[in-house]
Design an enzyme around this catalytic site. Structure first.
Site, PDB file in Angstrom:
ATOM      1  N   TYR A   1     113.822 -46.725  10.343  1.00 25.22           N
ATOM      2  CA  TYR A   1     113.908 -48.175  10.549  1.00 25.22           C
ATOM      3  C   TYR A   1     114.932 -48.489  11.632  1.00 25.22           C
ATOM      4  O   TYR A   1     115.970 -47.822  11.730  1.00 25.22           O
ATOM      5  CB  TYR A   1     114.307 -48.883   9.248  1.00 25.22           C
ATOM      6  CG  TYR A   1     113.151 -48.997   8.266  1.00 25.22           C
ATOM      7  CD1 TYR A   1     112.217 -50.014   8.399  1.00 25.22           C
ATOM      8  CD2 TYR A   1     112.982 -48.081   7.234  1.00 25.22           C
ATOM      9  CE1 TYR A   1     111.146 -50.127   7.516  1.00 25.22           C
ATOM     10  CE2 TYR A   1     111.902 -48.180   6.349  1.00 25.22           C
ATOM     11  CZ  TYR A   1     110.992 -49.216   6.498  1.00 25.22           C
ATOM     12  OH  TYR A   1     109.929 -49.321   5.640  1.00 25.22           O
TER      13      TYR A   1
ATOM     14  N   GLN B   1     106.015 -54.279   7.595  1.00 20.45           N
ATOM     15  CA  GLN B   1     104.774 -54.141   6.868  1.00 20.45           C
ATOM     16  C   GLN B   1     103.789 -55.185   7.397  1.00 20.45           C
ATOM     17  O   GLN B   1     104.191 -56.071   8.152  1.00 20.45           O
ATOM     18  CB  GLN B   1     105.007 -54.323   5.388  1.00 20.45           C
ATOM     19  CG  GLN B   1     105.947 -53.269   4.789  1.00 20.45           C
ATOM     20  CD  GLN B   1     105.952 -53.269   3.258  1.00 20.45           C
ATOM     21  OE1 GLN B   1     105.175 -53.942   2.619  1.00 20.45           O
ATOM     22  NE2 GLN B   1     106.871 -52.479   2.682  1.00 20.45           N
TER      23      GLN B   1
ATOM     24  N   GLU C   1     106.572 -45.160   7.904  1.00 20.37           N
ATOM     25  CA  GLU C   1     107.313 -46.425   7.803  1.00 20.37           C
ATOM     26  C   GLU C   1     108.226 -46.526   9.016  1.00 20.37           C
ATOM     27  O   GLU C   1     109.029 -45.622   9.263  1.00 20.37           O
ATOM     28  CB  GLU C   1     108.155 -46.503   6.526  1.00 20.37           C
ATOM     29  CG  GLU C   1     107.302 -46.675   5.281  1.00 20.37           C
ATOM     30  CD  GLU C   1     108.120 -46.910   4.013  1.00 20.37           C
ATOM     31  OE1 GLU C   1     109.234 -47.457   4.093  1.00 20.37           O
ATOM     32  OE2 GLU C   1     107.623 -46.524   2.933  1.00 20.37           O
TER      33      GLU C   1
ATOM     34  N   GLU D   1     102.681 -53.159   0.949  1.00 16.97           N
ATOM     35  CA  GLU D   1     103.287 -52.786  -0.340  1.00 16.97           C
ATOM     36  C   GLU D   1     103.265 -53.981  -1.284  1.00 16.97           C
ATOM     37  O   GLU D   1     103.274 -55.141  -0.849  1.00 16.97           O
ATOM     38  CB  GLU D   1     104.738 -52.341  -0.082  1.00 16.97           C
ATOM     39  CG  GLU D   1     105.468 -51.925  -1.349  1.00 16.97           C
ATOM     40  CD  GLU D   1     106.757 -51.141  -1.085  1.00 16.97           C
ATOM     41  OE1 GLU D   1     107.178 -51.049   0.086  1.00 16.97           O
ATOM     42  OE2 GLU D   1     107.328 -50.620  -2.061  1.00 16.97           O
TER      43      GLU D   1
ATOM     44  N   ASN E   1     106.506 -40.902  -2.359  1.00 16.33           N
ATOM     45  CA  ASN E   1     107.131 -41.644  -1.258  1.00 16.33           C
ATOM     46  C   ASN E   1     108.634 -41.562  -1.402  1.00 16.33           C
ATOM     47  O   ASN E   1     109.167 -41.747  -2.510  1.00 16.33           O
ATOM     48  CB  ASN E   1     106.704 -43.123  -1.317  1.00 16.33           C
ATOM     49  CG  ASN E   1     107.540 -44.001  -0.395  1.00 16.33           C
ATOM     50  OD1 ASN E   1     107.380 -43.975   0.820  1.00 16.33           O
ATOM     51  ND2 ASN E   1     108.476 -44.763  -0.975  1.00 16.33           N
ATOM     52  N   GLU E   2     109.315 -41.294  -0.314  1.00 14.42           N
ATOM     53  CA  GLU E   2     110.783 -41.211  -0.330  1.00 14.42           C
ATOM     54  C   GLU E   2     111.254 -40.501  -1.598  1.00 14.42           C
ATOM     55  O   GLU E   2     112.052 -41.039  -2.370  1.00 14.42           O
ATOM     56  CB  GLU E   2     111.420 -42.601  -0.162  1.00 14.42           C
ATOM     57  CG  GLU E   2     111.085 -43.200   1.195  1.00 14.42           C
ATOM     58  CD  GLU E   2     111.941 -44.381   1.651  1.00 14.42           C
ATOM     59  OE1 GLU E   2     112.703 -44.920   0.829  1.00 14.42           O
ATOM     60  OE2 GLU E   2     111.836 -44.746   2.842  1.00 14.42           O
TER      61      GLU E   2
HETATM   62  O1  AHR Z   1     109.342 -50.908   3.428  1.00 14.48           O
HETATM   63  C1  AHR Z   1     110.291 -51.204   2.457  1.00 14.48           C
HETATM   64  C2  AHR Z   1     110.807 -49.960   1.750  1.00 14.48           C
HETATM   65  O2  AHR Z   1     111.498 -49.157   2.648  1.00 14.48           O
HETATM   66  C3  AHR Z   1     109.771 -49.043   1.182  1.00 14.48           C
HETATM   67  O3  AHR Z   1     109.334 -49.453  -0.066  1.00 14.48           O
HETATM   68  C4  AHR Z   1     110.517 -47.744   1.075  1.00 14.48           C
HETATM   69  O4  AHR Z   1     109.656 -46.625   1.173  1.00 14.48           O
HETATM   70  C5  AHR Z   1     111.522 -47.815   2.193  1.00 14.48           C
HETATM   71  O5  AHR Z   1     112.791 -47.509   1.768  1.00 14.48           O
END
Ligand code: AHR
Length: 514
Positions: free
Chosen positions: A261, A366, A317, A47, A194-195
């Site tokens: 995450y 990432q 992600e 990103e 995205n999101e």
């Molecule tokens: O990876 C960091 C961020 O996490 C990304 O930009 C977003 O899609 C997510 O909230």
């Protein structure tokens, strides 16, 4: 900090004894392999965030840092060795504020923008569509473009697809030629937002479903290019998002994404990447393993609407998210990477291998300098993280046949009931017929004697590599880049169809059976 210690003490029940030998048993069912582990499970994500692109992947041709057409050589070579199958770009949250036309043509004419999501950094657009797609060619990976739905127009996204993939005498193909690229690129993976429930437009799933239908209609398949369109999916436990999209979008999407995450920490902070206790570590292992339940539940919803499993789930992600390193720029999500992160990688990959009937891609967040990265850079220096080494040791599983196994081992109870098994494993058979077995001994204090019943494999020996270190908190720094790195592993013996492995405490091993 005081609160953190109190909470940890109150909520954690560890049932481990110190420094003993433990045992685990695995029954490998090598004759029951059916499902291929798509190489895209090992996907990456880059990103425009912090120094992921600028300084990490890209330094520009004028840089004193050795580079190939602007891509730094050290990083490029390390990634080539990793066999990156697919790279997602330009975001993340950045994607829904990105206007691709600002990133093409002569660099001097490219307008600047404010990267509002990530620290308000000024983005000069010197890395754009050509720079990304050419990087994918150098890495030999599939590009995965995330389109702007939040603040972009249908026309803008439609034209981007035409610009990248049209071979004809079309306006966008001609603009691409004017900018130096004659031949169209091949683009398979296209994310439509995205999101979209958050930074991508704060939408409700019902509204986003309609937008997806509208935007995706105009993303055409040009000249033999076939898009695999991916709808912006749920976060973690938002099962309703998946349900609504399956109901309202259904087979108009080839894939539906999901983000998960491994975030821990108490008292409002996510916790230090390098300064953590054994209790924190086990809690993190539990949180990381929870992805299995989350995957099962999203998959069960998808199964209700798509029994033939035509719509893929993409975990585009995932990874650890700690507090930013002290002294770094806020909003740049720069974090160190310890042996704990390596375990999050190995345990997660072990789980992903089990669900590839539906789960077709995963992109760790990432690739460089952001969150659970493969690589960290500082000016002309580069270090490979423990996570990099897990991906490298595991790349033997890419496109191999998944071999099911049963595993019995002891576990630890963490913070009010979450059980964390102390051993994790996965196995596959590659196209040449070689069987690989990866094992993680999560146990901080105890070695494990692992007995593997090799059903369906004829082997006489097993050799491989081990990743471990003196402390869980160990990491590779610019001053000491080789603290955590793989070493040859020979503590495995095969006799009469039984493989016996002495797995040291806090270690990750990949073996090839011969
Ligand atoms: O990876 C960091 C961020 O996490 C990304 O930009 C977003 O899609 C997510 O909230």
């Amino acid at each position: 900090m005081k609160n953190k210690i109190l909470l940890s003490a109150a909520l954690l029940t560890l049932t481990l004894s110190a420094s003993a030998q433990k045992s685990a048993t695995i029954t490998l069912k090598a004759d029951e392999g059916k499902q291929i582990i798509p190489k895209e499970i090992y996907g990456q994500f880059a990103e425009h965030l912090g120094t992921c692109i600028y300084g990490g992947l890209w330094v520009g041709e004028e840089s004193p840092i050795p580079n190939t057409q602007g891509y730094r050589n050290d990083v490029l070579h390390a990634l080539q060795e990793l066999k990156v199958p697919v790279l997602r770009w330009p975001g993340g949250c950045f994607a829904d504020e990105y206007h691709w036309m600002d990133g093409i043509g002569p660099k001097a004419n490219r307008p600047k923008m404010v990267n509002n999501n990530w620290g308000g950094t000024i983005e000069d657009n010197s890395f754009g569509t050509h720079e990304f797609l050419n990087l994918c060619e150098l890495l030999g990976c599939e590009p995965y473009i995330s389109g702007n739905v939040g603040s972009g127009t249908v026309e803008e996204l439609a034209k981007w697809v035409e610009y990248m993939t049209s071979e004809g005498d079309s306006p966008m193909a001609n603009l691409r030629r004017k900018n130096g690229r004659d031949k169209a690129w091949k683009l398979k993976y296209l994310g439509v937002g995205n999101e979209s429930w958050g930074c991508g437009g704060s939408m409700r799933p019902e509204y986003y479903s309609d937008l997806y239908r509208r935007y995706s209609t105009y993303c055409r398949n040009y000249d033999g290019n076939r898009l695999f369109k991916i709808a912006s999916g749920a976060s973690d436990y938002d099962y309703n998002w998946t349900k609504v999209l399956m109901e309202r979008v259904g087979h108009r999407m080839e894939g539906l994404s999901l983000h998960y995450y491994t975030v821990s920490g108490w008292s409002g902070s996510k916790g230090s990447a390098t300064d953590f206790s054994k209790e924190d570590y086990y809690w993190t292992m539990g949180k990381c393993r929870e992805i299995e339940d989350v995957l099962k539940r999203h998959i069960a919803i998808m199964d209700q609407y798509d029994k033939q499993k035509r719509i893929a789930l993409l975990l585009d992600e995932w990874g650890t998210w700690w507090d930013e390193e002290p002294g770094t720029i806020r909003g740049h999500l720069y974090q160190q990477n310890t042996l704990r992160d390596a375990f999050v990688a190995s345990l997660s990959l072990d789980i992903f291998h089990k669900y590839t009937e539906r789960l077709k891609m995963c992109n760790i967040a990432q690739i460089v300098n952001v969150l659970q990265s493969m690589i960290l850079t500082k000016e002309d220096k580069m270090v490979l993280t423990p996570t990099y080494y897990v991906f490298k040791m595991y790349n033997v599983h890419q496109d191999a046949t998944y071999l099911p196994l049963d595993l019995e081992c002891s576990s630890v109870d963490v913070r009010g009931g979450r059980r964390v098994p102390l051993v994790s494993a996965t196995a596959s058979r590659d196209k040449e017929g070689k069987v690989h077995l990866s094992l993680s001994n999560v146990d901080v204090d105890n070695a494990q004697q692992v007995t593997v019943h090799l059903n369906g494999v004829k082997a006489t020996k097993a050799i491989g590599e081990i990743l471990t270190s003196a402390q869980l908190t160990d990491y590779n720094s610019f001053e000491q880049p080789d603290v955590v790195k793989p070493a040859p592993f020979r503590d495995a013996k095969v006799k009469n169809g039984i493989l016996t492995i002495q797995l040291p405490a806090k270690s990750i091993v990949t073996l090839e059976l011969q």
